[in-house]
Design an enzyme around this catalytic site. Structure first.
Site, short mmCIF file in Angstrom:
data_model
loop_
_atom_site.label_atom_id
_atom_site.label_comp_id
_atom_site.label_asym_id
_atom_site.label_seq_id
_atom_site.Cartn_x
_atom_site.Cartn_y
_atom_site.Cartn_z
N TYR A 209 -71.51 48.54 56.12
CA TYR A 209 -71.41 48.42 54.78
C TYR A 209 -72.41 47.24 54.29
O TYR A 209 -71.90 46.04 54.44
CB TYR A 209 -70.23 48.31 53.98
CG TYR A 209 -69.34 49.58 53.80
CD1 TYR A 209 -69.09 50.22 52.55
CD2 TYR A 209 -68.67 50.18 55.13
CE1 TYR A 209 -68.28 51.29 52.59
CE2 TYR A 209 -68.07 51.07 54.88
CZ TYR A 209 -67.75 51.82 53.78
OH TYR A 209 -66.90 53.08 53.68
N HIS A 397 -63.68 61.30 46.21
CA HIS A 397 -64.12 60.75 47.26
C HIS A 397 -62.96 60.64 48.40
O HIS A 397 -62.01 59.75 48.08
CB HIS A 397 -64.44 59.35 47.21
CG HIS A 397 -65.19 58.38 48.35
ND1 HIS A 397 -66.45 59.05 48.99
CD2 HIS A 397 -64.79 57.77 48.94
CE1 HIS A 397 -66.70 58.14 49.95
NE2 HIS A 397 -65.59 57.36 50.07
#
Ligand code: NAG
Ligand code: NAG
Ligand code: NAG
Ligand code: NAG
Ligand code: NAG
Length: 625
Positions: A209, A397
């Site tokens: 990330y 999600h």
């Protein structure tokens, strides 16, 4: 029907033309289209009528053989629903509604529910257009819903319909997309601004990330961002899995450079108000014409955090990337400032899903009553009463184990509606979707997120976390007018869950550790699911400037929404030898006379275009349109 053939033909042509645009006919423009295969041989166009619950498909394939289009599910194409047709070398046409009884064998449905609107073959393509109800009364037909649809397409090189792997394709598509980008306004004064990570060396790790903080454009007066578009660098492999843009409430403490979002430096996880999300499979997203993201006023964000999730599963070295989001903004202001509300199961540290589960449901509760609190030294959630909000879009999600999600709204203890859902979630197709109707949320409403997982492929519990192999359970609601709440997420009391499962735990951490000690069987999985659902939820509410409040609550029951009635179709099977094709129930006897006197070259195909139009027309007349 005693009138002369030429008159009937004339009637047909005159009546069809002006009806275009209200109901879909043989020649109306279909707004949506996509290639279904990697080599761009199979092209699908479609459109639908939400009121009538009828969808029209046109499949165009580079073949002189049969073509087929239908719907299947995630796990197997056996049982898949396929409408098949073609043109024989002598110009005769065949067409029927079938289903797969094996990997490759098709059987005709007892009920024929697809209506042929056109079937032609030229030197290059076979083109088949037909309509079908969203929901027919035939159990062999799969419903067309606002879930992610697994669209099944197949073709052959001859006229013997039988599936072969090389010419069979399944693609996830959200068919019932409400707004087409072409129908939205593009302001003339549009300015483009890119938010991107520059020349980032993707680590040789499965999951990264990467976060960086970037300024929004400096504008002297209020502007609206009205469109976001992914900006992806073409590599041999797509490593960018998702991109999120978060607005920063307070820019004074932001770090510089690019770093791990959830790593050693906690400053890189600052800013939690999602503004836009894009994930694999998604497209650009343009806001409705009355909504925009405000920039340029003192209460607007000036900085954002750009979060790019890379999946480098082959651990390739030396890949540099500059992906990001392109935004379009304008000084022509829209009516509303939009906001995003993040709901779901708080990812850290409580979420767990047992291994080997055919099905496991997780719940995260949001109670909006605290949104309304007036300022006080202890609690300054918003500083002002929160107005009712109108939700117009959503993004769902989960990671790889996710199978379905839904967001359900309650008011005063009564279930009002499912705001949004996907019963057939595809991790590889995450995109912002518009609601068919805007939904109002009032302060005090409860919002429940249910996430459905399957972990048959796993031997150990899956825990909540950012990596693709961890899990999440999130629903982003896009709404207006914006308020200062960024997220409202729940989690169950894990100590009581552990106790139900026969484990002692002094705190949440021990409760989570205990999940590794449990022998997971179908019984203990059911027990864990029930314990999580019945445990008290802690609801954590965060504002854009990172103020955190909490409250508690209980998971309400979800009453399934009744399904609408199924529709009897006007369609029918067409045999090559049919002079008067069976199944065109709406127009008996009206068809035979048109015969070969039509002005078109291919007699049968032309006839069918006419007949399809006619029965469609009659259906409309009978429906009073
Ligand atoms: C991408 O693929 C091409 C052809 O397969 C190859 O020549 C090239 O080296 C690859 N590039 C990278 C960065 O892997
Ligand atoms: C912004 O952050 C700085 C540094 O952390 C802090 O001193 C300041 O009070 C914050 N401002 C607001 C409005 O929260
Ligand atoms: C909930 O019910 C109470 C009492 O019946 C009523 O006063 C209140 O307006 C209701 N709230 C909403 C949001 O409808
Ligand atoms: C959001 O917070 C700011 C200050 O932090 C305040 O000025 C503004 O009125 C709040 N907005 C709403 C809708 O409450
Ligand atoms: C909830 O809020 C109370 C009071 O502000 C605080 O003492 C408590 O630690 C909070 N609980 C959680 C789980 O954040």
């Amino acid at each position: 029907m005693a009138c002369a053939p030429p008159f009937r033909l004339l009637l047909l042509m005159v009546l069809v033309a002006p009806s275009q645009g209200t109901r879909l006919g043989p020649t109306s423009r279909l707004r949506y289209s996509r290639f279904l295969d990697p080599s761009n041989v199979v092209f699908l166009s479609w459109d639908f009528d939400l009121e009538a619950e009828i969808i029209t498909f046109e499949l165009q394939v580079r073949t002189a053989g049969w073509v087929g289009l239908g719907v299947t599910n995630r796990y197997t194409i056996v049982g898949g629903d396929l409408v098949v047709g073609g043109v024989l070398p002598d110009g005769h046409v065949y067409f029927s509604d079938r289903h797969l009884v094996g990997e490759d064998t098709l059987q005709e449905d007892g009920s024929q529910d697809a209506e042929l609107l056109g079937l032609t073959e030229d030197a290059v393509y076979t083109t088949m257009r037909f309509s079908r109800p969203f929901r027919s009364c035939d159990p062999h037909d799969q419903d067309i819903t606002s879930d992610t649809m697994r669209v099944l397409a197949a073709y052959g090189l001859d006229d013997t319909p039988r599936l072969d792997r090389e010419r069979t394709f399944v693609k996830s598509i959200f068919l019932l997309q409400i707004v087409h980008p072409d129908e939205l306004d593009t302001p003339e004064d549009t300015i483009i601004h890119d938010l991107e990570i520059t020349d980032f060396l993707v680590p040789e790790e499965d999951t990264t990330y990467a976060c960086t903080f970037l300024p929004l454009p400096i504008v002297r007066k209020k502007h609206h961002i009205y469109k976001f578009e992914p900006k992806l660098v073409n590599h041999n492999e797509t490593m960018v899995h998702h991109i999120l843009v978060y607005a920063c409430g307070n820019a004074s403490a932001l770090p510089t450079g690019i770093s791990d979002c959830y790593g050693a430096d906690p400053a890189f996880s600052l800013c939690s108000q999602v503004v836009v999300g894009w994930a694999v499979g998604g497209m650009s997203y343009q806001f409705p014409d009355d909504v925009g993201v405000s920039i340029g006023t003192p209460s607007d964000p000036q900085w954002i955090r750009l979060e790019v999730h890379y999946s480098n599963f082959r651990n390739l070295p030396g890949v540099r990337d500059s992906s990001g989001i392109r935004m379009y903004y304008t000084a022509k202001l829209r009516k509303y400032d939009m906001g995003v509300l993040q709901l779901g199961f708080l990812t850290f540290p409580i979420h767990f899903i047992p291994p080997g589960a055919e099905s496991f449901l997780s719940y995260g509760l949001c109670k909006t009553e605290r949104f309304e609190e007036m300022p006080s030294p202890l609690s300054q959630m918003n500083g002002a009463p929160v107005p009712d909000i109108q939700v117009y879009g959503y993004l769902l999600h989960t990671h790889l184990a996710g199978r379905a999600l839904q967001a359900v709204q309650y008011r005063n203890g009564t279930q009002l509606r499912t705001i949004c859902k996907d019963d057939s979630y595809d991790f590889n197709l995450q995109e912002t979707r518009d609601l068919p109707r805007r939904v109002e949320i009032k302060p005090g409403d409860e919002l429940l997120i249910e996430c459905h997982y399957q972990t048959l492929d796993r031997d150990f519990p899956t825990f909540g976390g950012p990596s693709t192999t961890n899990e999440m359970c999130l629903v982003f609601l896009f709404y207006y007018p914006r308020n200062n709440i960024s997220s409202c997420m729940g989690y169950p009391d894990i100590i009581s869950v552990a106790r139900e499962l026969g484990e002692e735990a002094a705190d949440s951490m021990e409760g989570m550790m205990a999940m590794n000690n449990i022998e997971w069987t179908p019984e203990s999985i059911r027990k864990a699911e029930k314990a999580c659902k019945e445990a008290q939820q802690t609801v954590i509410i965060k504002t854009i400037d990172e103020t955190v409040e909490n409250t508690t609550g209980w998971i309400p029951e979800i009453t399934p929404m009744p399904r609408g009635p199924c529709l009897e179709s006007w369609g029918g099977k067409v045999e090559p030898q049919d002079e008067t094709p069976a199944g065109f129930r709406a127009a008996p006897g009206a068809l035979s006379a048109v015969g070969t006197a039509t002005p078109w070259r291919l007699p049968m195909a032309a006839l069918l275009f006419g007949q399809g139009a006619f029965s469609w027309l009659l259906a409309n007349l009978q429906a009073g349109v």
